[in-house]
Each structure stands twice: as structure tokens, then as C-alpha cells.
Design a protein around this motif. Structure first.
Motif, PDB file in Angstrom:
ATOM      1  N   GLU A 214      -2.942   5.054 -11.333  1.00 14.82           N
ATOM      2  CA  GLU A 214      -3.536   3.718 -11.463  1.00 14.82           C
ATOM      3  C   GLU A 214      -3.029   2.774 -10.376  1.00 14.82           C
ATOM      4  OE1 GLU A 214      -2.584   2.603 -15.434  1.00 14.82           O
ATOM      5  OE2 GLU A 214      -3.967   4.073 -16.342  1.00 14.82           O
ATOM      6  N   GLU A 215      -1.753   2.897 -10.019  1.00 15.11           N
ATOM      7  CA  GLU A 215      -1.194   2.035  -8.983  1.00 15.11           C
ATOM      8  C   GLU A 215      -1.789   2.354  -7.614  1.00 15.11           C
ATOM      9  OE1 GLU A 215       0.452  -0.882  -7.135  1.00 15.11           O
ATOM     10  OE2 GLU A 215       0.796  -0.631  -9.292  1.00 15.11           O
ATOM     11  N   LEU A 216      -1.995   3.636  -7.321  1.00 12.87           N
ATOM     12  CA  LEU A 216      -2.593   4.021  -6.041  1.00 12.87           C
ATOM     13  C   LEU A 216      -4.025   3.510  -5.934  1.00 12.87           C
ATOM     14  CD1 LEU A 216      -1.321   7.707  -5.599  1.00 12.87           C
ATOM     15  CD2 LEU A 216      -0.467   5.646  -4.477  1.00 12.87           C
ATOM     16  N   VAL A 217      -4.783   3.671  -7.003  1.00  8.25           N
ATOM     17  CA  VAL A 217      -6.170   3.185  -7.000  1.00  8.25           C
ATOM     18  C   VAL A 217      -6.199   1.672  -6.836  1.00  8.25           C
ATOM     19  CG1 VAL A 217      -8.267   2.957  -8.379  1.00  8.25           C
ATOM     20  CG2 VAL A 217      -7.026   5.129  -8.361  1.00  8.25           C
ATOM     21  N   ARG A 218      -5.298   0.981  -7.537  1.00  6.30           N
ATOM     22  CA  ARG A 218      -5.253  -0.481  -7.450  1.00  6.30           C
ATOM     23  C   ARG A 218      -4.836  -0.940  -6.052  1.00  6.30           C
ATOM     24  NH1 ARG A 218      -2.156  -4.582  -7.148  1.00  6.30           N
ATOM     25  NH2 ARG A 218      -0.304  -3.273  -6.930  1.00  6.30           N
ATOM     26  N   SER A 219      -3.844  -0.271  -5.468  1.00  3.80           N
ATOM     27  CA  SER A 219      -3.313  -0.693  -4.171  1.00  3.80           C
ATOM     28  C   SER A 219      -4.274  -0.429  -3.027  1.00  3.80           C
ATOM     29  CB  SER A 219      -1.980   0.014  -3.899  1.00  3.80           C
ATOM     30  OG  SER A 219      -1.003  -0.350  -4.845  1.00  3.80           O
ATOM     31  N   PHE A 220      -4.952   0.726  -3.062  1.00  4.88           N
ATOM     32  CA  PHE A 220      -5.799   1.102  -1.933  1.00  4.88           C
ATOM     33  C   PHE A 220      -7.277   0.819  -2.177  1.00  4.88           C
ATOM     34  CE2 PHE A 220      -1.972   3.701  -1.443  1.00  4.88           C
ATOM     35  CZ  PHE A 220      -1.633   3.374  -0.144  1.00  4.88           C
ATOM     36  N   ARG A 221      -7.621   0.508  -3.432  1.00  9.38           N
ATOM     37  CA  ARG A 221      -8.984   0.109  -3.781  1.00  9.38           C
ATOM     38  C   ARG A 221     -10.024   1.181  -3.463  1.00  9.38           C
ATOM     39  NH1 ARG A 221      -8.964  -6.283  -1.874  1.00  9.38           N
ATOM     40  NH2 ARG A 221      -7.164  -6.893  -3.149  1.00  9.38           N
ATOM     41  N   PHE A 222      -9.641   2.417  -3.609  1.00  8.38           N
ATOM     42  CA  PHE A 222     -10.612   3.506  -3.578  1.00  8.38           C
ATOM     43  C   PHE A 222     -10.089   4.616  -4.475  1.00  8.38           C
ATOM     44  CE2 PHE A 222      -7.918   4.427   0.162  1.00  8.38           C
ATOM     45  CZ  PHE A 222      -7.530   5.728  -0.103  1.00  8.38           C
ATOM     46  N   GLN A 223     -10.995   5.496  -4.873  1.00 11.66           N
ATOM     47  CA  GLN A 223     -10.623   6.532  -5.827  1.00 11.66           C
ATOM     48  C   GLN A 223      -9.734   7.576  -5.161  1.00 11.66           C
ATOM     49  OE1 GLN A 223     -11.234   6.347  -9.090  1.00 11.66           O
ATOM     50  NE2 GLN A 223      -9.863   8.096  -9.259  1.00 11.66           N
ATOM     51  N   VAL A 224      -8.590   7.818  -5.756  1.00 15.13           N
ATOM     52  CA  VAL A 224      -7.640   8.807  -5.261  1.00 15.13           C
ATOM     53  C   VAL A 224      -7.612   9.967  -6.248  1.00 15.13           C
ATOM     54  CG1 VAL A 224      -5.223   9.236  -4.658  1.00 15.13           C
ATOM     55  CG2 VAL A 224      -6.246   6.997  -4.198  1.00 15.13           C
ATOM     56  N   SER A 242       0.417   3.119   5.288  1.00 11.70           N
ATOM     57  CA  SER A 242      -0.163   3.139   3.948  1.00 11.70           C
ATOM     58  C   SER A 242       0.818   2.656   2.895  1.00 11.70           C
ATOM     59  CB  SER A 242      -0.645   4.554   3.604  1.00 11.70           C
ATOM     60  OG  SER A 242       0.444   5.455   3.540  1.00 11.70           O
ATOM     61  N   THR A 243       2.114   2.955   3.087  1.00 12.84           N
ATOM     62  CA  THR A 243       3.092   2.605   2.057  1.00 12.84           C
ATOM     63  C   THR A 243       3.393   1.114   2.012  1.00 12.84           C
ATOM     64  OG1 THR A 243       4.844   3.150   3.644  1.00 12.84           O
ATOM     65  CG2 THR A 243       4.207   4.857   2.077  1.00 12.84           C
ATOM     66  N   ARG A 244       2.941   0.348   3.001  1.00 14.90           N
ATOM     67  CA  ARG A 244       3.201  -1.093   2.987  1.00 14.90           C
ATOM     68  C   ARG A 244       2.514  -1.779   1.813  1.00 14.90           C
ATOM     69  NH1 ARG A 244       2.001  -2.146   9.424  1.00 14.90           N
ATOM     70  NH2 ARG A 244       3.702  -0.845  10.246  1.00 14.90           N
ATOM     71  N   ARG A 245       1.453  -1.177   1.326  1.00 15.71           N
ATOM     72  CA  ARG A 245       0.721  -1.775   0.219  1.00 15.71           C
ATOM     73  C   ARG A 245       1.352  -1.453  -1.134  1.00 15.71           C
ATOM     74  NH1 ARG A 245      -5.523  -0.043   1.679  1.00 15.71           N
ATOM     75  NH2 ARG A 245      -5.459  -0.485   3.909  1.00 15.71           N
ATOM     76  N   LEU A 246       2.310  -0.560  -1.145  1.00 17.62           N
ATOM     77  CA  LEU A 246       2.835  -0.049  -2.404  1.00 17.62           C
ATOM     78  C   LEU A 246       4.083  -0.794  -2.855  1.00 17.62           C
ATOM     79  CD1 LEU A 246       2.507   3.762  -1.628  1.00 17.62           C
ATOM     80  CD2 LEU A 246       0.952   2.367  -2.986  1.00 17.62           C
ATOM     81  N   PRO A 247       4.277  -0.910  -4.164  1.00 18.43           N
ATOM     82  CA  PRO A 247       5.530  -1.475  -4.670  1.00 18.43           C
ATOM     83  C   PRO A 247       6.673  -0.501  -4.419  1.00 18.43           C
ATOM     84  CG  PRO A 247       4.161  -0.669  -6.472  1.00 18.43           C
ATOM     85  CD  PRO A 247       3.323  -0.589  -5.239  1.00 18.43           C
ATOM     86  N   ASN A 248       7.890  -0.992  -4.445  1.00 15.71           N
ATOM     87  CA  ASN A 248       9.052  -0.165  -4.113  1.00 15.71           C
ATOM     88  C   ASN A 248       9.192   1.045  -5.023  1.00 15.71           C
ATOM     89  OD1 ASN A 248       9.854  -1.700  -1.929  1.00 15.71           O
ATOM     90  ND2 ASN A 248      11.155  -3.046  -3.162  1.00 15.71           N
ATOM     91  N   TRP A 249       8.871   0.893  -6.300  1.00 18.50           N
ATOM     92  CA  TRP A 249       9.095   2.002  -7.228  1.00 18.50           C
ATOM     93  C   TRP A 249       8.231   3.209  -6.886  1.00 18.50           C
ATOM     94  CZ3 TRP A 249       5.372   4.281 -10.222  1.00 18.50           C
ATOM     95  CH2 TRP A 249       4.183   3.571 -10.445  1.00 18.50           C
ATOM     96  N   ILE A 250       6.990   2.967  -6.456  1.00 18.91           N
ATOM     97  CA  ILE A 250       6.127   4.102  -6.124  1.00 18.91           C
ATOM     98  C   ILE A 250       6.490   4.678  -4.755  1.00 18.91           C
ATOM     99  CG2 ILE A 250       4.185   2.979  -4.947  1.00 18.91           C
ATOM    100  CD1 ILE A 250       2.356   4.640  -6.800  1.00 18.91           C
ATOM    101  N   PHE A 251       6.984   3.819  -3.867  1.00 16.61           N
ATOM    102  CA  PHE A 251       7.488   4.316  -2.587  1.00 16.61           C
ATOM    103  C   PHE A 251       8.655   5.275  -2.835  1.00 16.61           C
ATOM    104  CE2 PHE A 251      10.428   4.017   1.000  1.00 16.61           C
ATOM    105  CZ  PHE A 251       9.595   4.372   2.045  1.00 16.61           C
ATOM    106  N   ASN A 252       9.500   4.941  -3.798  1.00 13.65           N
ATOM    107  CA  ASN A 252      10.631   5.810  -4.150  1.00 13.65           C
ATOM    108  C   ASN A 252      10.160   7.126  -4.760  1.00 13.65           C
ATOM    109  OD1 ASN A 252      12.465   3.910  -3.237  1.00 13.65           O
ATOM    110  ND2 ASN A 252      12.680   2.924  -5.246  1.00 13.65           N
TER     111      ASN A 252
END
Length: 373
Positions: A214-224, A242-252
Motif C-alpha cells: 500500500e505504501e509503494l502504491v501510494r508513494s509512486f501512484r501506480f500499481q506495483v 526512487s527511494t526519495r519518495r519513500l518513508p524511512n521505515w520502508i527504505f530500511n
């Protein structure tokens, strides 16, 4: 969505490979953000298929196709061509004529199984069996010659064929001759017997947790894709910026996947086979440590935000045991006593793991004794 787009409620639709699979609504133009699909460049046939979505008779005077190309761009070091070179090739390329391929690997397996069933037979007997299976117009003699060259069969009096120990071990293990040859090569180069068995059928039913997806879809605004080893997820792991759009927890989470499973130095990483082999070995390590499929599923979910279903784990481990048995038979024929003993012990550990050991939290970084550098 299709109705809304056709009515003009949406100015654009962002889609994935579904575009070529039959998205059925008219669009005045198709824009290619890039020309890669996963780790591979688009083929001429795929490109033309996607372009065909631009313009619709009775709706538009013409269809426009726009390529957003970055000169000199490559998505990973394993690609030999740049994106602009691929674009020129696709725009000037021709679609190869469609041919129905013959699965010679399966046919070889079928012929070897027929010989194994009879123990020895004439080539004419094999041809009759193929005819009864509605497989005809094949050069059976050439296939038998190839099987003989690889020591799966031997011949006597030209057309009399006899199964060998290696051929029998291959056939009863439900391996194709091609897969058996790969197993033999790896056994002779002293690769890890477990990885040899895993390579026959790695575990690929690995899904992102709903939280990550859900976070990937929300961050990148396309279906993953929800599958870890899909091209779209692997793309996000390595695509610059690509990771600049992501929160730290998902980057980890991405970092933990990379440090645990995608540990090789292959130019194709993370698209190479080592990630899925490492993950498969991680499951085996957890099993050998005494965990049942439900416990394995929980550990993976807790440590990596990944979802694997206990039923999938159970069935895969069951298949793996059969593959280990197949590799064991071949090792015995090759008289590799030490490897044979390791495989027998490995099978025992998977079927009857030692109880009371601590859960494995980390898998070894090395899955191949010889990884590509």
C-alpha cells in the motif's frame, strides 16, 4: 476506469504490461516512460502491440506514440545497449514471424521415460509411442544419439536402445535430460548440494506485506506488483531517485532485503537468480532449525515485511525433498560419496528437523560456492 476515460473524466491512464494484454479503450496517444520491462528491453512485437493502443478508427484521425528516452541510459550494468539505441532498433525493426515452438526438452524427457519404462527397446518402439502420444515428425534417431552422447542411454546393434544408470536416475526423478546435465555439471564442480536442488525449482511465492504494498502504491501512484521477485518491485529497489519518495521505515525494509537476499556482485543484480536462491535457502535454514511452515511464515513476516503462505511453504518443501532425492540418485551414479552422504543427511534434516534450536534469524550471504563476479 475505462468508462471514465472514454467520457473524458480522466486525462490520462498510467498502466503496466496490461496495456499490451488487452486494455480496451481508445486513446489518442501512447507515451512510453521507458523501454524496459523488468530487466529486459521491450521486443519489437511487444513495442508494436503497445503502440497499437494509440488511435482508434472512428475516434481519432491519427494515433501518436511518444518515447521519453534518455540517451545513454541503462537500467543495470548487464544491459549492453543504451535506451536510445533500443529505441532506434524498435522504430526500424520488424516483427519476427510467429512460429509454434517445439518443446524439445519435454520431448527428450518423454523419450527417456519411454526407454526407462521398457529398460531396452528399438527406436521404432519409441516412434510408435510418440505417435500414440500425438507427437510426430521428429528425428527420433538424432534425439537418441544426443541422449547417448550424454550417457543417458546406450545402443546395441544400431537401433537397439538400453537405459543407463544415469538415464534411469534422471527419469525416475522426473528431471529433463537438460536439467540433469545442469545438476551433473554443478555436482562435478562441487557446488553446494542444497543450492543445486533448490535451483531445480526455487521458491517464488513471496509477496509484499499489505503495509509495504500500500505504501509503494501510494508513494509512486501506480500499481506495483505484490510479488517480491517481480520486475516492478525489483525496479523500485534499484532505480535511481526512487527511494526519495519513500518513508524511512520502508527504505530500511528495502535495505534489509538487499543485505539478506540480494548479496551477490552480479552485474544483473537484483534480477539474477541469487536473490530467489538465497530466499529459498533461508526457508530451508528455518526448517532445519525446527520451525514448521506456520512458524517460518511468521518469522519472515516479522523480519522482512514479506508474506509467504504456510501451505506454499509446505508444498515447496515437499517438492524440494523430491528434488534432493533426484540429485542424490545422480550423485550416487557419479560415485560422489561425500556429496551423497550430505544429501541424505540434508533430506533427513528437512523431514525430521532437530527440535529446540533457536530460530534462524539470518541466512548466510553465500548461496553459491561460485557466484558470478
Amino acid at each position: 476506469m475505462e468508462i471514465g476515460f472514454e467520457k473524458g473524466d480522466y486525462q490520462a491512464v498510467i498502466t503496466t504490461a496490461a496495456l499490451g494484454a488487452g486494455v480496451d479503450f481508445p486513446a489518442s496517444q501512447v507515451i512510453f516512460f521507458d523501454l524496459a520491462m523488468g530487466k529486459d528491453w521491450l521486443t519489437a512485437a511487444e513495442f508494436v502491440q503497445y503502440c497499437g493502443r494509440a488511435g482508434r478508427l472512428g475516434k481519432h484521425d491519427r494515433g501518436k506514440v511518444i518515447l521519453l528516452i534518455i540517451p545513454g541510459n541503462k537500467f543495470h550494468s548487464g544491459q549492453t545497449e543504451t535506451e536510445d539505441e533500443v529505441a532506434i532498433k524498435l522504430l526500424s525493426g520488424k516483427i519476427e514471424p510467429v512460429e509454434i515452438p517445439v518443446d524439445f526438452e519435454k520431448i527428450e524427457e518423454q523419450i527417456l521415460a519411454n526407454i526407462s519404462t521398457l529398460n531396452e527397446c528399438e527406436i521404432e518402439d519409441i516412434e510408435n509411442m510418440l505417435l500414440s502420444s500425438k507427437i510426430a515428425n521428429l528425428d527420433t534417431k538424432t534425439i537418441v544419439t544426443n541422449l547417448k552422447k550424454d550417457n543417458f542411454v546406450k545402443t546395441k546393434e544400431k537401433e537397439h536402445v538400453i537405459i543407463t544408470e544415469l538415464g534411469l536416475a534422471t527419469s525416475v526423478s522426473f528431471l529433463t535430460p537438460r536439467k540433469a546435465k545442469t545438476v551433473i555439471k554443478k555436482l562435478k564442480t562441487n557446488e553446494d548440494p542444497l543450492i543445486i536442488a533448490i535451483s531445480i525449482e526455487p521458491f517464488d511465492a513471496v509477496y509484499l506485506s499489505s503495509k509495504v504494498h500500500e505504501e509503494l502504491v501510494r508513494s509512486f501512484r501506480f500499481q506495483v506488483s505484490s510479488k517480491l521477485f517481480s520486475g516492478s518491485v525489483l525496479d523500485l529497489m534499484i532505480r535511481k531517485g526512487s527511494t526519495r519518495r519513500l518513508p524511512n521505515w520502508i527504505f530500511n525494509v528495502f535495505a534489509k532485503w538487499a543485505q539478506t537476499f540480494f548479496t551477490c556482485n552480479c552485474p544483473e543484480r537484483p534480477y539474477c537468480e541469487h536473490g530467489i536462491l538465497n530466499f529459498s535457502k533461508y526457508i530451508v535454514d528455518l526448517r532445519v532449525a525446527g520451525n514448521n511452515p506456520s512458524q517460518i511464515s511468521n518469522i519472515i513476516a516479522r523480519n522482512f515485511e514479506l508474506q509467504v503462505y504456510p501451505g506454499d511453504i509446505f508444498h515447496w518443501l515437499d517438492s524440494l525433498v523430491h528434488h534432493i532425492e533426484g540429485v542424490t540418485r545422480i550423485a550416487k551414479v557419479l560415485q560422489l560419496a561425500e556429496t551423497y552422504i550430505k544429501l541424505v543427511e540434508l533430506k533427513r534434516k528437512i523431514e525430521r528437523p532437530t527440535r529446540g534450536l533457536k530460530n534462524v534469524q539470518k541466512t548466510t550471504n553465500t548461496t553459491h560456492t561460485k557466484q558470478k563476479r
